[in-house]
Design a protein around this motif. Structure first.
Motif, PDB file in Angstrom:
ATOM      1  N   ALA A 125       2.865   1.365   1.942  1.00 47.91           N
ATOM      2  CA  ALA A 125       1.428   1.201   2.201  1.00 47.91           C
ATOM      3  C   ALA A 125       1.329   0.056   3.193  1.00 47.91           C
ATOM      4  CB  ALA A 125       0.657   0.913   0.923  1.00 47.91           C
ATOM      5  N   ARG A 126       1.712   0.330   4.434  1.00 48.16           N
ATOM      6  CA  ARG A 126       1.913  -0.759   5.393  1.00 48.16           C
ATOM      7  C   ARG A 126       0.618  -1.459   5.808  1.00 48.16           C
ATOM      8  NH1 ARG A 126       1.673   0.814  11.216  1.00 48.16           N
ATOM      9  NH2 ARG A 126       3.218  -0.800  11.642  1.00 48.16           N
ATOM     10  N   GLY A 127      -0.529  -0.878   5.457  1.00 41.95           N
ATOM     11  CA  GLY A 127      -1.785  -1.566   5.712  1.00 41.95           C
ATOM     12  C   GLY A 127      -2.023  -2.721   4.759  1.00 41.95           C
ATOM     13  N   HIS A 128      -1.257  -2.752   3.664  1.00 38.55           N
ATOM     14  CA  HIS A 128      -1.468  -3.758   2.622  1.00 38.55           C
ATOM     15  C   HIS A 128      -0.262  -4.646   2.357  1.00 38.55           C
ATOM     16  CE1 HIS A 128      -5.345  -2.068   1.307  1.00 38.55           C
ATOM     17  NE2 HIS A 128      -4.802  -0.885   1.481  1.00 38.55           N
ATOM     18  N   ALA A 129       0.915  -4.231   2.790  1.00 39.65           N
ATOM     19  CA  ALA A 129       2.138  -4.976   2.487  1.00 39.65           C
ATOM     20  C   ALA A 129       3.148  -4.735   3.604  1.00 39.65           C
ATOM     21  CB  ALA A 129       2.704  -4.515   1.140  1.00 39.65           C
ATOM     22  N   PRO A 130       4.142  -5.605   3.749  1.00 37.94           N
ATOM     23  CA  PRO A 130       5.136  -5.416   4.804  1.00 37.94           C
ATOM     24  C   PRO A 130       5.808  -4.048   4.703  1.00 37.94           C
ATOM     25  CG  PRO A 130       5.364  -7.601   3.824  1.00 37.94           C
ATOM     26  CD  PRO A 130       4.396  -6.841   2.969  1.00 37.94           C
ATOM     27  N   GLU A 131       5.824  -3.328   5.804  1.00 41.02           N
ATOM     28  CA  GLU A 131       6.286  -1.935   5.800  1.00 41.02           C
ATOM     29  C   GLU A 131       7.737  -1.793   5.353  1.00 41.02           C
ATOM     30  OE1 GLU A 131       7.838  -0.722  10.139  1.00 41.02           O
ATOM     31  OE2 GLU A 131       5.701  -1.215  10.108  1.00 41.02           O
TER      32      GLU A 131
END
Length: 230
Positions: free
Chosen positions: A15-21
């Motif tokens: 969930a790269r919008g919220h945490a490091p990809e």
């Protein structure tokens, strides 16, 4: 993929919008935000499958240079954001623990398919359902090699544009899924994919209005950095 939801939300790189990809935190966040499936990228380096999208580590870690120039200990020492490490495929699968489906994208073609097949064979033996796995790639020869090695795991053909034969190349590969950029989706491609028995997924969609438009068009799922918006 028999238990896949009719309209499938796939957390892009976790969930790269919220945490490091492509980190364990991103995967756990994707599950918490309701993603049905989680997508992440895998590269084979120094005998291990690592979660990393780029061929270099500059954008996503505090390191520099090509990933394949590093040894395992050097990769382990990288900070992928917020103190997160670069995880291995085994660590990612252990974290997900079948709480969501897993879409593994093969990013390299240096034996990556064979290495991923070896790992997944162990998880299948331990009871992970094959239909909760999907292996995809833009590099179709590598995808074909994986399919030959582990045919029980569904594959997904990634394309940048629309092939001349529409969904034909994905069907010829024996794929279960055709994934295409949102800018290239049209009614004919959707109809052709469905006529060939393929699910059609769209990447990468982050605006709710676009999600609704694509769902109304009849696509089967989408990749998003923000599973909560979907």
């Amino acid at each position: 993929m028999s238990d896949t939801p009719a309209f499938t939300i796939i957390g892009h790189r976790g969930a790269r919008g919220h945490a490091p990809e492509n980190t364990l935190l991103a995967l756990d966040t994707g599950i918490r935000l309701g993603a049905h499936w989680l997508e992440f990228d895998v590269q084979l380096v120094d005998g291990e499958c690592w979660l990393m999208h780029d061929l270099t580590v500059d954008r996503t870690t505090n390191g520099h240079g090509r990933l394949d120039a590093l040894r395992a200990a050097q990769i382990r020492a990288l900070d992928a954001g917020g103190g997160q490490a670069v995880p291995t495929l085994n660590e990612a699968l252990d974290l997900v623990a079948n709480r969501a489906g897993v879409n593994i994208e093969l990013k390299t073609w240096n034996g990556c398919a064979a290495a991923v097949a070896r790992v997944l064979r162990d998880y299948l033996a331990d009871g992970w359902p094959a239909e909760r796995l999907l292996v995809s790639s833009f590099h179709h020869p590598e995808l074909w090699e994986f399919h030959e090695l582990l045919p029980e795991v569904p594959i997904g053909a990634l394309v940048c544009g629309v092939p001349l034969d529409w969904a034909g190349p994905a069907a010829e590969l024996g794929a279960a899924v055709l994934s295409v950029s949102s800018e290239f989706v049209d009614d004919k491609l959707i109809r052709d994919a469905h006529a060939r028995g393929l699910r059609l997924y769209v990447y990468t969609v982050n605006e709710p209005e676009e999600m609704l438009r694509l769902r109304r068009m009849g696509v089967d799922g989408l990749f998003t950095d923000y599973p909560d918006r979907a």
